[in-house]
Design an enzyme around this catalytic site. Structure first.
Site, PDB file in Angstrom:
ATOM      1  N   HIS A  31       4.080   1.956   0.816  1.00 19.64           N
ATOM      2  CA  HIS A  31       3.224   3.132   0.963  1.00 19.64           C
ATOM      3  C   HIS A  31       4.001   4.252   1.631  1.00 19.64           C
ATOM      4  O   HIS A  31       5.070   4.016   2.183  1.00 19.64           O
ATOM      5  CB  HIS A  31       2.003   2.781   1.814  1.00 19.64           C
ATOM      6  CG  HIS A  31       1.095   1.816   1.144  1.00 19.64           C
ATOM      7  ND1 HIS A  31       0.243   1.004   1.844  1.00 19.64           N
ATOM      8  CD2 HIS A  31       0.898   1.526  -0.161  1.00 19.64           C
ATOM      9  CE1 HIS A  31      -0.440   0.272   0.987  1.00 19.64           C
ATOM     10  NE2 HIS A  31      -0.061   0.561  -0.230  1.00 19.64           N
ATOM     11  N   THR A  32       3.426   5.470   1.573  1.00 20.08           N
ATOM     12  CA  THR A  32       4.099   6.600   2.200  1.00 20.08           C
ATOM     13  C   THR A  32       4.271   6.351   3.688  1.00 20.08           C
ATOM     14  O   THR A  32       3.291   6.108   4.396  1.00 20.08           O
ATOM     15  CB  THR A  32       3.278   7.878   1.998  1.00 20.08           C
ATOM     16  OG1 THR A  32       3.022   8.030   0.615  1.00 20.08           O
ATOM     17  CG2 THR A  32       4.028   9.081   2.515  1.00 20.08           C
ATOM     18  N   GLN A  33       5.480   6.385   4.147  1.00 16.44           N
ATOM     19  CA  GLN A  33       5.734   6.226   5.574  1.00 16.44           C
ATOM     20  C   GLN A  33       6.086   7.559   6.215  1.00 16.44           C
ATOM     21  O   GLN A  33       6.044   7.704   7.409  1.00 16.44           O
ATOM     22  CB  GLN A  33       6.869   5.232   5.804  1.00 16.44           C
ATOM     23  CG  GLN A  33       6.573   3.845   5.264  1.00 16.44           C
ATOM     24  CD  GLN A  33       5.449   3.164   6.010  1.00 16.44           C
ATOM     25  OE1 GLN A  33       5.367   3.236   7.225  1.00 16.44           O
ATOM     26  NE2 GLN A  33       4.556   2.513   5.283  1.00 16.44           N
ATOM     27  N   GLN A  34       6.473   8.500   5.401  1.00 16.26           N
ATOM     28  CA  GLN A  34       6.825   9.817   5.917  1.00 16.26           C
ATOM     29  C   GLN A  34       6.735  10.819   4.779  1.00 16.26           C
ATOM     30  O   GLN A  34       6.909  10.452   3.610  1.00 16.26           O
ATOM     31  CB  GLN A  34       8.242   9.792   6.476  1.00 16.26           C
ATOM     32  CG  GLN A  34       9.278   9.336   5.465  1.00 16.26           C
ATOM     33  CD  GLN A  34      10.662   9.261   6.088  1.00 16.26           C
ATOM     34  OE1 GLN A  34      11.165  10.239   6.620  1.00 16.26           O
ATOM     35  NE2 GLN A  34      11.260   8.106   6.012  1.00 16.26           N
ATOM     36  N   ASP A 135      -2.378   3.922   3.727  1.00 10.70           N
ATOM     37  CA  ASP A 135      -1.597   4.563   2.663  1.00 10.70           C
ATOM     38  C   ASP A 135      -2.028   6.026   2.610  1.00 10.70           C
ATOM     39  O   ASP A 135      -2.665   6.468   1.665  1.00 10.70           O
ATOM     40  CB  ASP A 135      -1.888   3.862   1.331  1.00 10.70           C
ATOM     41  CG  ASP A 135      -1.023   4.404   0.202  1.00 10.70           C
ATOM     42  OD1 ASP A 135      -0.036   5.116   0.494  1.00 10.70           O
ATOM     43  OD2 ASP A 135      -1.350   4.129  -0.960  1.00 10.70           O
TER      44      ASP A 135
END
Lengths: 260, 295, 242
Positions: A31-34, A135
């Protein structure tokens, strides 16, 4: 004919070598972490005939000024403007969601149109549900329009699903640099009644200038949107910061061509 | 003996293009006591006659509870869906409960997702679609209930009639259930007054229409009358039992005036075509006779 | 998983190594709440400041809500405001559905149990809030219930929650339950009696004025919801805005 289904649709082994099956089960879903390409602050305030908001046209890739004509104020439906900061790809996904939302609402053709409070609630649910899946959509969003009773509507929602409303709001760096300036004229509920469109515009332009002075991820080219309580939406593009003075920089170590 | 082989399920047409199970469902509505609805420019009102235990059907094959009237409680005829929306029913009450639960869910999710009271037309078409599916899915039974949906939204007050066939239509005034033709007659004669009527007049029009559906020896009572009101700055309010008494007092005459209207209530044009008679009203002729033979 | 605060390795920047980020699904939006039960009333008050870090997001973002039921119940879930708002909205609809299903309004004790199941249902990804409800019990007496984030709950005479809970609660122990107060003559602990509504509201205002002085996340204005058998009354009181 190769009768082994697992070999179908794959690069031909005799040309590319044997298919490495590790490729299709390489690690867990991520998932988007940054955020990667980002837009900086969105600022907004209410005035006597509606809401005014602004966002510059820069999409940064880290410290690189990657795209310099990115529009971040989106008209949604007939009388709502949404301003989005943060990850630009997530912003484009939100644009898609909102476009779909409005199209499906219009299918009914029954005189009911989604307005700012409804679009805001929908966005808040999307943002909170995504954060609850860990997420998130990496954005901070302002929604501007009018309330059911016809008064101006302005509210904030971010990647955590945190929501609030106030007569003047800014996302990102604007929360530190623009909000104190905006609160000079619009601090409490009801203050907006005393602010004219000209005063609001002057405050917005001033804030965008200050942000360009001090926010290293900002641009001196921006868009200004107004949503009036009559339901009129205008988005003025390619506005430039005016009457800037960089003389303060002469006295700051590190600017320009100063020697150590 | 005739045997109709086109009513064993709800999805098979008869050779004349009819869906008998759907028509039977429409008949079930007529077995239930009447509900009347009407709208002004500002309000929507539903009034309903509650049947006592002896008249309530409990399941699809029309088993009737025949308890002594005093032993049974009165049926729930008007159901609140949301602050801006409610329904009155005629027919199988359990089916109405399923539909009203569904409508409540729809209304709640509209508030949860959009912070918006659900538009009346949308919740009505949602139950319309739901009912239509039962007429096209094998092994299912059409709902045996008709609804009058009264609500107020951004586009003003609304009254819809829902039928088990999936038909939904908007009305200025509508009536469903037993002897509802009498109420419709009243509505047809008076509907031109509804738009400008005050809330009180609107309710009284509704009660007068409802009163005309009563059987000969019956009267509107606090125990058997329900009133639902919704409109501009008025959340959906249900009047039942003691709360109805005041309305009935304003109404005055609580018995059916059908065919024997007292002179003070008689309208000029009504005098000509409403002969004074003590004879019972003619039997309604709109019943379905499934008299097709095997082809 | 989320109990440990994430600490960025000190060496990350200087070493030129990729900076490791992890999404933290929680934040703290400040504010504080306070409820006191009287003999035939209950109050639930909360400040209207909404913060993240050192920023004041809004000076007026009410967080005390009346549930759609009669007799009324007021509720506030203080802490991470996205969770708090979600909990209160969901609770409102559950309470409404309760009245549909049972044909009567929910009692405050049943409402308390409902909240416990809602909170515990997210035991492994909790709503990060301190929840308090106030209203009247089935005998018409003032009632306050308070909850921890995962649903432990208790009926109490008074409770403070949120950012300045630790500042207000000892004050309440002393002024509502007369802790550490002794009769000058006999030396016996002072007998506990109910406060009047006027005394209670004065106490609430004092508690919040003091908390505002000492806590940066409390201030701007105070919203007091008063529940009596007549219904809910709302009172506002300005707090310092610095």
């Amino acid at each position: 004919m190769d009768h082994m289904p697992e070999n179908w649709g794959r690069p031909r082994s005799e040309i590319y070598g044997v298919y490495n099956s590790a490729i299709h089960n390489a690690g867990p879903a991520t998932h988007t972490q940054q955020p990667s390409i980002t837009g900086t602050s969105v600022i907004a305030l209410k005035y006597n005939k509606g809401v005014m908001l602004a966002a510059d046209n820069l999409a940064s890739y880290g410290s690189l000024a990657r795209f310099t004509d990115q529009e971040r104020l989106i008209k949604v439906g007939k009388e709502t403007v949404v301003g989005i900061s943060g990850d630009v790809s997530d912003m484009q996904y939100i644009e898609l969601l909102l476009e779909r939302l409005i199209i499906e609402d219009n299918y009914e053709q029954d005189g009911h149109n989604l307005r700012a409070p409804h679009i805001y609630e929908y966005l808040s649910r999307v943002m909170y549900n995504r954060r609850s899946k860990v997420d998130p959509l990496w954005n901070a969003i302002l929604v501007a329009g009018k309330k059911d009773d016809g008064s101006p509507f302005l509210a904030y929602v971010d990647l955590l699903g945190v929501t609030y409303s106030s007569p003047s709001i800014a996302t990102g760096f604007g929360a530190y640099l623009a909000v104190p300036l905006l609160r000079k004229i619009a601090s409490d509920d009801g203050d907006e009644k005393k602010i004219t469109e000209e005063q609001a515009r002057a405050a917005i332009d001033e804030c965008m200038k200050v942000l360009f002075y001090r926010d290293a991820r900002s641009l001196d080219k921006y868009s200004v949107a107004t949503v009036t309580t009559d339901g009129e939406v205008t988005i003025e593009q390619n506005v430039r910061c005016k009457d800037m003075s960089w003389r303060f920089a002469e006295h700051i170590h590190g600017y320009g061509t100063q020697k150590m | 003996m005739f045997r109709n082989s086109y009513d064993n399920d709800s999805i098979t047409y008869s050779p004349t293009g009819r869906l008998f199970q759907v028509e039977y469902a429409l008949e079930a509505i007529k077995q239930g006591s009447a509900s009347v609805g009407l709208v002004s420019k500002t309000h929507a009102v539903v009034v309903a006659l509650k049947a006592s235990g002896e008249n309530i059907y409990i399941c699809a094959d029309l088993v009737v509870i025949r308890s002594a009237e005093e032993l049974g409680s009165y049926q729930k005829k008007i159901i609140r869906i949301d602050d801006h929306l409610g329904i009155a029913l005629a027919g199988l009450a359990p089916d109405a409960r399923v539909l009203s639960n569904f409508m409540r869910q729809q209304a709640m999710s509209s508030r949860m997702i959009y912070n918006r009271p659900i538009p009346i037309s949308r919740v009505v078409s949602a139950i319309g679609d739901k009912a239509q599916r039962n007429t096209q899915t094998y092994g299912r039974r059409p709902y045996g209930v008709g609804l009058l949906v009264a609500g107020f939204d951004e586009t003003g007050p609304h009254l819809f009639e829902f039928q088990p066939s999936g038909t939904v239509l908007e009305y200025f005034g509508a009536a469903i259930g037993a002897r509802s033709q009498s109420a419709r007659t009243y509505l047809e004669r008076n509907f031109d007054q509804f738009p400008e009527a005050s809330l009180e007049d609107l309710v009284l029009h509704g009660l007068r229409a409802l009163r005309d559906t009563l059987a000969q020896d019956k009267e509107l009572l606090a125990q058997n009358t329900s009133i639902g009101i919704v409109g501009l700055d008025t959340k959906f309010t249900l009047y039942d039992n003691d709360d109805v008494r005041g309305w009935l007092e304003k109404l005055g005459n609580v018995g059916s005036t059908r065919g024997r209207r007292p002179p003070e209530e008689r309208e000029p044009e009504a005098t000509e075509d409403a002969p004074v008679t003590d004879a019972p009203p003619p039997e309604e002729t709109d019943t379905v006779e499934p008299i097709e033979t095997d082809a | 998983m989320y109990s440990e605060p994430y600490i960025e390795p000190a060496s990350a920047h200087s070493a030129g190594a990729p900076i490791e980020h992890r999404f933290n699904p929680y934040s703290d939006n400040g504010g504080t709440i306070l409820a006191i039960a009287g003999s035939d009333f209950a109050v639930l008050a909360g400040d209207t400041r909404h913060t993240t870090g050192y920023s004041i997001n809004s000076r007026f973002q009410p967080k005390v809500h009346a549930l759609p039921c009669d007799p009324p119940i007021v509720v506030s879930a203080n802490g991470f405001s996205a969770d708090g708002d979600t909990l209160v909205r969901r609770l409102g609809q559950r309470v409404q559905w309760y009245s549909y299903a049972h044909n009567k309004a929910i009692s405050i004790s049943a409402c308390a149990r409902l909240i416990q199941t809602m909170l515990y249902g997210k035991r492994f990804f909790p709503y990060y809030v301190h929840t308090i409800i106030a209203g009247l019990d089935e005998e018409g007496r003032g009632a306050v219930y308070s909850f921890d984030p995962v649903g432990s709950y208790e009926r109490e005479q008074c409770r403070a929650g949120g950012a300045a809970a630790s500042l207000i609660m000892p004050f309440l122990d002393n002024q509502v339950n007369f802790k550490n107060q002794y009769d000058a003559q006999t030396g016996e602990p002072k007998a506990v009696t109910f406060l009047s509504l006027e005394e209670t509201i004065k106490l609430v205002k004092d508690a919040f004025s003091s908390a505002t002085e000492r806590h940066i996340h409390v201030g701007d204005s105070l919203e007091i919801m008063i529940v009596t058998k007549e219904g809910v009354k709302v009172e506002y009181f300005p707090l310092k805005r610095d």
